[in-house]
Motif scaffolding. Structure first.
Motif, PDB file in Angstrom:
ATOM      1  N   SER A 513       0.759  -1.203  -0.028  1.00  0.00           N
ATOM      2  CA  SER A 513      -0.074  -0.163   0.135  1.00  0.00           C
ATOM      3  C   SER A 513       0.994   1.312  -0.100  1.00  0.00           C
ATOM      4  N   PHE A 514       0.236   2.406  -0.257  1.00  0.00           N
ATOM      5  CA  PHE A 514       1.105   3.557  -0.328  1.00  0.00           C
ATOM      6  C   PHE A 514       1.401   4.119   1.109  1.00  0.00           C
ATOM      7  N   LEU A 515       0.830   3.861   2.268  1.00  0.00           N
ATOM      8  CA  LEU A 515       1.302   4.142   3.599  1.00  0.00           C
ATOM      9  C   LEU A 515       2.454   3.141   4.033  1.00  0.00           C
ATOM     10  N   ALA A 516       2.395   1.811   3.536  1.00  0.00           N
ATOM     11  CA  ALA A 516       3.414   1.172   3.917  1.00  0.00           C
ATOM     12  C   ALA A 516       4.603   1.370   3.016  1.00  0.00           C
ATOM     13  N   GLN A 517       4.665   1.851   1.895  1.00  0.00           N
ATOM     14  CA  GLN A 517       5.701   2.192   1.155  1.00  0.00           C
ATOM     15  C   GLN A 517       6.177   3.455   1.541  1.00  0.00           C
ATOM     16  N   TRP A 518       5.433   4.552   1.879  1.00  0.00           N
ATOM     17  CA  TRP A 518       5.805   5.594   2.261  1.00  0.00           C
ATOM     18  C   TRP A 518       6.593   5.570   3.746  1.00  0.00           C
ATOM     19  N   LEU A 519       6.181   4.697   4.666  1.00  0.00           N
ATOM     20  CA  LEU A 519       6.656   4.375   5.965  1.00  0.00           C
ATOM     21  C   LEU A 519       8.070   3.673   5.733  1.00  0.00           C
ATOM     22  N   GLN A 520       8.145   2.862   4.884  1.00  0.00           N
ATOM     23  CA  GLN A 520       9.387   2.116   4.649  1.00  0.00           C
ATOM     24  C   GLN A 520      10.555   3.003   3.848  1.00  0.00           C
ATOM     25  N   ASN A 521       9.879   3.935   3.050  1.00  0.00           N
ATOM     26  CA  ASN A 521      11.048   4.916   2.799  1.00  0.00           C
ATOM     27  C   ASN A 521      11.575   5.952   3.683  1.00  0.00           C
ATOM     28  N   ARG A 522      10.724   6.210   4.512  1.00  0.00           N
ATOM     29  CA  ARG A 522      11.194   7.175   5.842  1.00  0.00           C
ATOM     30  C   ARG A 522      11.956   6.296   6.595  1.00  0.00           C
ATOM     31  N   ARG A 523      11.956   5.116   6.786  1.00  0.00           N
ATOM     32  CA  ARG A 523      12.805   4.220   7.518  1.00  0.00           C
ATOM     33  C   ARG A 523      14.019   3.766   7.011  1.00  0.00           C
ATOM     34  N   GLU A 524      14.385   4.222   5.669  1.00  0.00           N
ATOM     35  CA  GLU A 524      15.498   3.736   5.166  1.00  0.00           C
ATOM     36  C   GLU A 524      16.841   4.678   5.772  1.00  0.00           C
ATOM     37  N   GLN A 525      17.938   3.736   6.148  1.00  0.00           N
ATOM     38  CA  GLN A 525      18.942   4.281   6.738  1.00  0.00           C
ATOM     39  C   GLN A 525      19.734   5.421   5.933  1.00  0.00           C
ATOM     40  N   LEU A 526      20.413   6.335   6.763  1.00  0.00           N
ATOM     41  CA  LEU A 526      21.326   7.312   6.347  1.00  0.00           C
ATOM     42  C   LEU A 526      22.742   6.760   6.430  1.00  0.00           C
ATOM     43  N   PRO A 527      23.428   6.258   5.302  1.00  0.00           N
ATOM     44  CA  PRO A 527      24.539   5.697   5.306  1.00  0.00           C
ATOM     45  C   PRO A 527      25.507   6.640   6.111  1.00  0.00           C
ATOM     46  N   GLU A 528      25.795   7.796   5.974  1.00  0.00           N
ATOM     47  CA  GLU A 528      26.816   8.499   6.734  1.00  0.00           C
ATOM     48  C   GLU A 528      26.420   8.473   8.213  1.00  0.00           C
ATOM     49  N   ALA A 529      25.292   8.579   8.523  1.00  0.00           N
ATOM     50  CA  ALA A 529      24.880   8.497   9.900  1.00  0.00           C
ATOM     51  C   ALA A 529      25.079   7.145  10.615  1.00  0.00           C
ATOM     52  N   SER A 530      24.795   6.004   9.808  1.00  0.00           N
ATOM     53  CA  SER A 530      25.217   4.627  10.312  1.00  0.00           C
ATOM     54  C   SER A 530      26.604   4.403  10.576  1.00  0.00           C
ATOM     55  N   SER A 531      27.378   4.875   9.688  1.00  0.00           N
ATOM     56  CA  SER A 531      29.021   4.861  10.063  1.00  0.00           C
ATOM     57  C   SER A 531      29.298   5.688  11.316  1.00  0.00           C
ATOM     58  N   GLN A 532      28.774   6.880  11.499  1.00  0.00           N
ATOM     59  CA  GLN A 532      29.181   7.784  12.589  1.00  0.00           C
ATOM     60  C   GLN A 532      28.790   6.850  13.750  1.00  0.00           C
ATOM     61  N   ALA A 533      27.113   6.468  13.835  1.00  0.00           N
ATOM     62  CA  ALA A 533      26.959   5.683  14.860  1.00  0.00           C
ATOM     63  C   ALA A 533      27.725   4.426  15.333  1.00  0.00           C
ATOM     64  N   LEU A 534      28.452   3.956  14.570  1.00  0.00           N
ATOM     65  CA  LEU A 534      29.334   2.883  14.843  1.00  0.00           C
ATOM     66  C   LEU A 534      30.509   3.242  15.689  1.00  0.00           C
ATOM     67  N   PHE A 535      30.882   4.337  15.346  1.00  0.00           N
ATOM     68  CA  PHE A 535      32.187   5.115  16.103  1.00  0.00           C
ATOM     69  C   PHE A 535      31.806   5.825  17.078  1.00  0.00           C
ATOM     70  N   ALA A 536      30.342   6.027  17.637  1.00  0.00           N
ATOM     71  CA  ALA A 536      30.055   7.171  18.483  1.00  0.00           C
ATOM     72  C   ALA A 536      30.760   7.140  19.869  1.00  0.00           C
ATOM     73  N   ASP A 537      30.968   6.073  20.314  1.00  0.00           N
ATOM     74  CA  ASP A 537      31.695   6.165  21.699  1.00  0.00           C
ATOM     75  C   ASP A 537      33.238   5.586  21.455  1.00  0.00           C
ATOM     76  N   SER A 538      33.827   6.010  20.191  1.00  0.00           N
ATOM     77  CA  SER A 538      35.017   5.558  19.786  1.00  0.00           C
ATOM     78  C   SER A 538      36.146   6.405  20.783  1.00  0.00           C
ATOM     79  N   GLN A 539      35.606   7.594  21.416  1.00  0.00           N
ATOM     80  CA  GLN A 539      36.861   8.133  22.277  1.00  0.00           C
ATOM     81  C   GLN A 539      37.452   7.327  23.410  1.00  0.00           C
ATOM     82  N   ALA A 540      36.549   6.576  23.826  1.00  0.00           N
ATOM     83  CA  ALA A 540      37.018   5.423  24.829  1.00  0.00           C
ATOM     84  C   ALA A 540      38.051   4.673  24.449  1.00  0.00           C
ATOM     85  N   HIS A 541      37.705   4.095  23.072  1.00  0.00           N
ATOM     86  CA  HIS A 541      38.665   3.206  22.301  1.00  0.00           C
ATOM     87  C   HIS A 541      40.110   4.025  22.129  1.00  0.00           C
ATOM     88  N   ILE A 542      39.959   5.329  21.811  1.00  0.00           N
ATOM     89  CA  ILE A 542      41.120   5.974  21.490  1.00  0.00           C
ATOM     90  C   ILE A 542      42.152   6.124  22.840  1.00  0.00           C
TER      91      ILE A 542
END
Length: 654
Positions: A513-542
């Motif tokens: 349906s149109f509503l399901a497709q619209w919600l699915q498009n809104r839920r698509e990930q942002l690649p740059e944000a996904s990479s940033q989130a992986l290293f969000a706590d990397s100050q501790a690792h540094i």
């Protein structure tokens, strides 16, 4: 029970008292900022003597003193929210729906409501200080028909109050979008006063720019919808509207230089009050703290560095301990010797085992996180490559190496405090066959997911030719795209699948349906944000990398008992495996893209470059060890693959 009480008292002493000190300094700075605002609000170029005289009398007036009391209350509430909402690991929404959910969260709605109220209070103080036509909400006026004097609505006062509410909501909203409550530790330590003096021009600049943006946006909003609050407030408070004056919700009413000037300086005063409180809180909380490496008394053992490093309830204490570890490993010979010392009686290297074990657990946790992300990428519509499988085996072998040593096994593996933000990975609940792919693949269990998505990523019929492992290299089961770019297959090195190899399209009755497709498009990930989130706590690792590498390098000449040499193979293997995982992550699309710089913002954006800082710190740590030990590393018992990689560092080819 006694040790828990001692530990909680210690945490309260370090964290809460620092927050109280920052609030106290914010209150002490209020008279200074208020005096500057009074000078600007009553500025008169052609009557300087009268200007100074009016400002002096106004600063000692009872209305100004009462306004200062109100502003003190605003600063106290702001300081409380700073202590309540601050975070050392930024919240990075990896989709538009995640960002919308954060903004509409009930906790955030309460935060916005409180800041709208505080914005109106500050603007009320500003309007009282400015005086004149801004002083009160009701003003006497004369009706043109009857000629009698009645109380009319003072639209100028209302305009400033509504502007304060708008700026308060803007501050609360930007606090979420720009991660304003994210507190980062400075790579170069400074004393409090030099750091405050260096950041003050930036805070003033950001306050002025944000005030100008907010004044422009509010003026446009009031032009279209200003009649709504004006009509409602006048009818509620039984105030008349003076028809003889030009309404402010018109073009001629808003083109008033005096009005826009007072709105801008009032907004700058409002933002400066909040921003100074945030800045002082950051400076005090991130101030370096020196933990004792070992204690003579048993009741003080919970305050020692090895114990605080394993802290799981208060993340700021763990960060302060890791920061102290990085500093002592570089600048304190006496404290390094305490790390290398043996316990008496017994002669066991408990300090080194606890410190190195916690650092290795942190680095191993990051390695497993990166490998899980790479597995999610490989399983998202592409055949899993051999390199990903070998990376998984390397990470598992590194984990077993860390946990297999008797000394290091005393430190439990980190599970709660340094967890990546929940927007990156979600726990699988559907059995062992499901992998941690959210948000990189759609959630098939969601009621909004379409049948087509379920067909692409869900369970297949065991009798289907698409079930199981595809044997032919020319046949590939295609899933939803991982990245928004259309060049995914080219960047991955795999040929694009032909239409003949893709399963037949779903029937017309199963079209989403149109509503399901619209919600699915809104839920698509942002690649740059996904990479940033992986290293969000990397100050501790540094910090863990810096502390571990400098301690290992210093042990070459300072370790009299050889306690470091027993764990050197584990340390080298852990660093090499992490380097392989980081290198493979940077080969993914969008992982190596540089973030866009903002013009001026109080939000700390250093987390956007943490992955680059981690990669540099990791290579620096390996170089620190290899240049110190040199050819002696050939005698260390490590695998052949790891030895070849270390040889690249010995020959300075990395």
């Amino acid at each position: 029970m006694f040790s828990l009480k001692q530990n909680s008292w210690f945490i309260r002493k370090v964290v809460i008292w620092r927050a109280v000190a920052s609030i106290a300094w914010s209150v002490l700075l209020l008279p200074v900022t208020t005096a500057v605002f009074v000078l600007l609000s009553r500025f008169s170029l052609f009557h300087p003597i009268q200007w100074i005289s009016d400002c002096t009398s106004l600063l000692t007036a009872s209305s100004t003193i009462f306004s200062l009391v109100v502003l003190c209350g605003v600063v106290l509430i702001t300081g409380f929210f700073n202590l309540e909402f601050y975070t050392l690991v930024p919240s990075i929404p990896c989709s538009r729906m995640a960002l919308l959910g954060t903004v509409l969260h009930p906790r955030q709605c309460v935060h916005s409501l409180v800041y709208c109220t505080m914005g109106m209070l500050v603007m009320w103080c500003a309007s009282v200080t400015i005086g004149g036509r801004y002083s009160t909400l009701g003003t006497p006026c004369r009706q043109s028909e009857s000629g009698e004097v009645v109380t009319c609505l003072n639209e100028y006062h209302l305009f400033l109050l509504l502007a304060g509410a708008f700026m308060g909501y803007s501050h609360s909203f930007l606090g979420v979008v720009q991660n304003m409550y994210y507190v980062s530790f400075q790579p170069i330590q400074q004393y409090k006063y030099p750091r405050f003096k260096g950041c003050l021009p930036m805070v003033v600049k950001c306050s002025v720019i944000q005030a100008l943006y907010s004044a422009r946006n509010f003026a446009a909003l009031y032009f279209f919808f200003g009649y709504v609050p004006k009509t409602w407030i006048s009818s509620t408070l039984n105030l008349q509207i003076d028809s003889s004056l030009q309404p402010l919700d018109s073009l001629t009413g808003l083109l008033d230089f005096s009005l826009l000037y007072h709105l801008s300086i009032s907004g700058a005063f409002l933002y400066l009050t909040w921003y100074l409180t945030v800045l002082l809180f950051r400076i005090y909380v991130t101030e370096a703290y020196s933990f004792p490496v070992q204690s003579t008394f048993t009741e003080d053992a919970e305050q020692c560095l090895p114990k605080v490093l394993a802290e799981k309830n208060t993340l700021v204490m763990k960060f302060l301990a890791l920061q102290d570890l990085a500093l002592l490993s570089q600048h304190s010979l006496s404290r390094r010797l305490e790390v290398f010392n043996l316990s008496q009686p017994g002669g066991h290297p408990h300090n080194w085992n606890a410190i190195s074990g916690e650092c290795l657990c942190l680095l191993s946790e990051l390695t497993q996180r990166l490998v899980a992300h790479q597995d999610a990428v490989a399983s998202n519509g592409r055949v899993k490559s051999q390199s990903a499988s070998s990376d998984t085996r390397s990470a598992s072998s590194s984990s077993s190496v860390v946990s297999g040593t008797e000394d290091i096994a005393e430190t439990p593996r980190l599970s709660v405090p340094l967890r990546t933000p929940g927007s990156v990975f979600k726990s699988s609940v559907g059995g062992a066959n499901r992998v941690l792919t959210a948000p990189f693949t759609p959630d098939v269990d969601s009621p909004f997911s379409s049948p087509a998505i379920r067909r692409l990523v869900g369970q297949q019929d065991p009798h289907s030719p698409w079930s199981g492992t595809v044997q032919s290299p020319h046949i590939m089961r295609r899933g939803p795209k991982l990245w928004s770019a259309s060049t995914e297959s080219q960047s991955n090195g795999s040929p694009p699948g032909s239409p003949a190899t893709v399963p037949s399209p779903p029937a017309a009755s199963q079209k989403p349906s149109f509503l399901a497709q619209w919600l699915q498009n809104r839920r698509e990930q942002l690649p740059e944000a996904s990479s940033q989130a992986l290293f969000a706590d990397s100050q501790a690792h540094i910090w863990a990398l810096q502390g571990l590498s400098h301690l290992v390098a210093a042990s070459f000449s300072e370790d009299q008992f050889g306690v470091v040499q027993t764990t050197l193979p584990n340390i080298l293997s852990c660093l090499v495996v992490l380097l392989e995982a980081v290198d493979r992550h940077f080969k993914l699309p969008h992982a190596s893209s540089k973030p866009v710089r903002t013009l001026c913002s109080m939000g700390d954006s250093t987390y956007k470059t943490l992955r680059f800082a981690l990669r540099a710190a990791l290579k620096t740590a390996i170089y620190k060890i290899t240049t110190t030990f040199g050819e002696h590393l050939n005698a260390v018992n490590i695998s052949t693959e790891h030895r070849k990689r270390l040889q690249q560092f010995l020959e300075f080819k990395e």
